[in-house]
Write an enzyme that holds these catalytic residues in place. Structure first.
Site, PDB file in Angstrom:
ATOM      1  N   LYS A   1     118.310  99.810  65.599  1.00 36.54           N
ATOM      2  CA  LYS A   1     117.816 100.929  66.427  1.00 36.54           C
ATOM      3  C   LYS A   1     118.929 101.320  67.388  1.00 36.54           C
ATOM      4  O   LYS A   1     119.590 100.444  67.969  1.00 36.54           O
ATOM      5  CB  LYS A   1     116.562 100.530  67.205  1.00 36.54           C
ATOM      6  CG  LYS A   1     116.092 101.655  68.137  1.00 36.54           C
ATOM      7  CD  LYS A   1     114.721 101.405  68.727  1.00 36.54           C
ATOM      8  CE  LYS A   1     114.704 100.513  69.939  1.00 36.54           C
ATOM      9  NZ  LYS A   1     115.501 101.039  71.085  1.00 36.54           N
TER      10      LYS A   1
ATOM     11  N   GLU B   1     119.586 103.814  70.810  1.00 34.50           N
ATOM     12  CA  GLU B   1     119.089 104.769  71.806  1.00 34.50           C
ATOM     13  C   GLU B   1     119.867 106.056  71.555  1.00 34.50           C
ATOM     14  O   GLU B   1     121.098 106.074  71.585  1.00 34.50           O
ATOM     15  CB  GLU B   1     119.271 104.221  73.216  1.00 34.50           C
ATOM     16  CG  GLU B   1     118.300 103.089  73.477  1.00 34.50           C
ATOM     17  CD  GLU B   1     118.177 102.696  74.939  1.00 34.50           C
ATOM     18  OE1 GLU B   1     118.705 103.405  75.819  1.00 34.50           O
ATOM     19  OE2 GLU B   1     117.541 101.668  75.200  1.00 34.50           O
TER      20      GLU B   1
ATOM     21  N   GLU C   1     109.727 107.192  73.751  1.00 34.43           N
ATOM     22  CA  GLU C   1     109.351 106.352  74.899  1.00 34.43           C
ATOM     23  C   GLU C   1     109.094 107.207  76.126  1.00 34.43           C
ATOM     24  O   GLU C   1     109.941 108.034  76.525  1.00 34.43           O
ATOM     25  CB  GLU C   1     110.474 105.332  75.192  1.00 34.43           C
ATOM     26  CG  GLU C   1     110.153 104.475  76.417  1.00 34.43           C
ATOM     27  CD  GLU C   1     111.031 103.242  76.581  1.00 34.43           C
ATOM     28  OE1 GLU C   1     111.882 102.969  75.721  1.00 34.43           O
ATOM     29  OE2 GLU C   1     110.853 102.560  77.611  1.00 34.43           O
TER      30      GLU C   1
HETATM   31  O1  KIV Z   1     114.135  97.250  73.844  1.00 32.74           O
HETATM   32  C1  KIV Z   1     112.955  97.548  73.618  1.00 32.74           C
HETATM   33  O2  KIV Z   1     112.034  96.731  73.725  1.00 32.74           O
HETATM   34  C2  KIV Z   1     112.665  98.919  73.222  1.00 32.74           C
HETATM   35  C3  KIV Z   1     111.229  99.310  73.090  1.00 32.74           C
HETATM   36  C4  KIV Z   1     110.625  99.497  74.412  1.00 32.74           C
HETATM   37  C5  KIV Z   1     111.056 100.498  72.210  1.00 32.74           C
HETATM   38  O3  KIV Z   1     113.559  99.694  73.032  1.00 32.74           O
END
Ligand code: KIV
Length: 270
Positions: free
Chosen positions: A111, A113, A180
């Site tokens: 993932k 950002e 988010e």
């Molecule tokens: O790091 C994390 O836990 C996240 C979630 C809040 C989506 O990015």
């Protein structure tokens, strides 16, 4: 095993569930409960590493904890959350850091950002065989730029920008988009408009899935955001257990006969 293709099929049909986990025992609990996706979130900075933000989290910390989660699970989709500045600076470093999560930690995806700077990067990673989950709205790695952990997409212009970015990441090959802390009606429209699943946190009920930080779900956090829910009192249980240990040792109740044994062959030692 849950795949990114399974998530695409679930979207709009059944809710996708995602929780964070940062170690083997909790990952096993999350998988046994039937959750679809584990995010080894950089929220580990606050949740387990004792930092005030996610910024200090390192690639090595995410790699090591992702590997622990992968070792403890078979079926769940494991997503490694790329830490601040581990992507988006030099393309070759991004590829190496993201690649390590799949090669060394057995993650199924990463993932990022996201923002305008991650569109081409997403395309490149996907081209190389690294599935990418995008993350829009409140992106905590930008806390200093945003001035705090505030709701995002609260006017028409910023909501439209978020929609454009969601489309751009879906077109670039992202398999899902985390939204988010955005207004429910904005998340709902983005979910309608893009053809990959959205997974919301503080984004209302209309996203294709929901994600929470495990510490909040467990009831381990000292403070929980209004959009999260404590589904247990694990902190209370842990406090009781530790208190019970201390009291038992101090009172002489522990260790008892069943916790100890004498070696009969040994008479006296000098
Ligand atoms: O790091 C994390 O836990 C996240 C979630 C809040 C989506 O990015």
């Amino acid at each position: 095993m849950t795949t990114v293709q399974d998530l695409a099929e679930m979207a709009g049909e059944e809710p996708i569930t995602m929780l964070t986990a940062y170690d083997a025992p909790t990952a096993a609990i999350v998988e046994a409960a039937g959750v679809d996706v584990i995010l080894v979130g950089d929220s580990m900075g606050n949740a387990v590493l004792g930092h005030d933000s996610t910024l200090p989290v390192t690639v090595e910390e995410v790699r090591s904890r992702t590997a622990a989660v992968s070792r403890a699970t078979d079926d769940v989709l494991v997503v490694a959350d790329m830490p601040f500045l581990s992507y988006g600076v030099e393309e070759s470093d991004t590829i190496e850091n993201c690649g390590r999560m799949l090669k060394e930690a057995d993650a199924n995806a990463v993932k990022l950002e996201s923002g305008p700077h991650t569109v081409e990067l997403t395309e490149r990673l996907v081209e190389l065989g690294i599935p990418v989950m995008a993350h829009l709205g409140l992106t905590p790695q930008r806390v200093h730029q945003l001035g705090g952990y505030f709701r995002q997409g609260t006017d028409e212009e910023s909501a439209a920008e978020m929609l454009d970015l969601a489309r751009a990441h879906a077109d670039a090959g992202a398999f899902a988009v985390v939204l988010e802390h955005v207004p429910s009606n904005v998340a709902s429209q983005i979910t309608e408009e893009i053809d990959v699943p959205t997974i919301g946190i503080g984004a209302g009920p209309d996203t294709d899935g929901q994600v929470l930080v495990l510490n909040d779900v467990f009831g381990m956090s000292d403070w929980t955001p209004y959009f999260a829910e404590q589904f247990g009192d694990v902190k209370g249980e842990m406090e009781n257990a530790v208190e019970g240990f201390r009291e038992a040792v101090e009172s002489g109740d522990f260790p008892a006969d069943e916790h100890s044994y004498d070696e009969e062959e040994i008479d006296e030692i000098y």
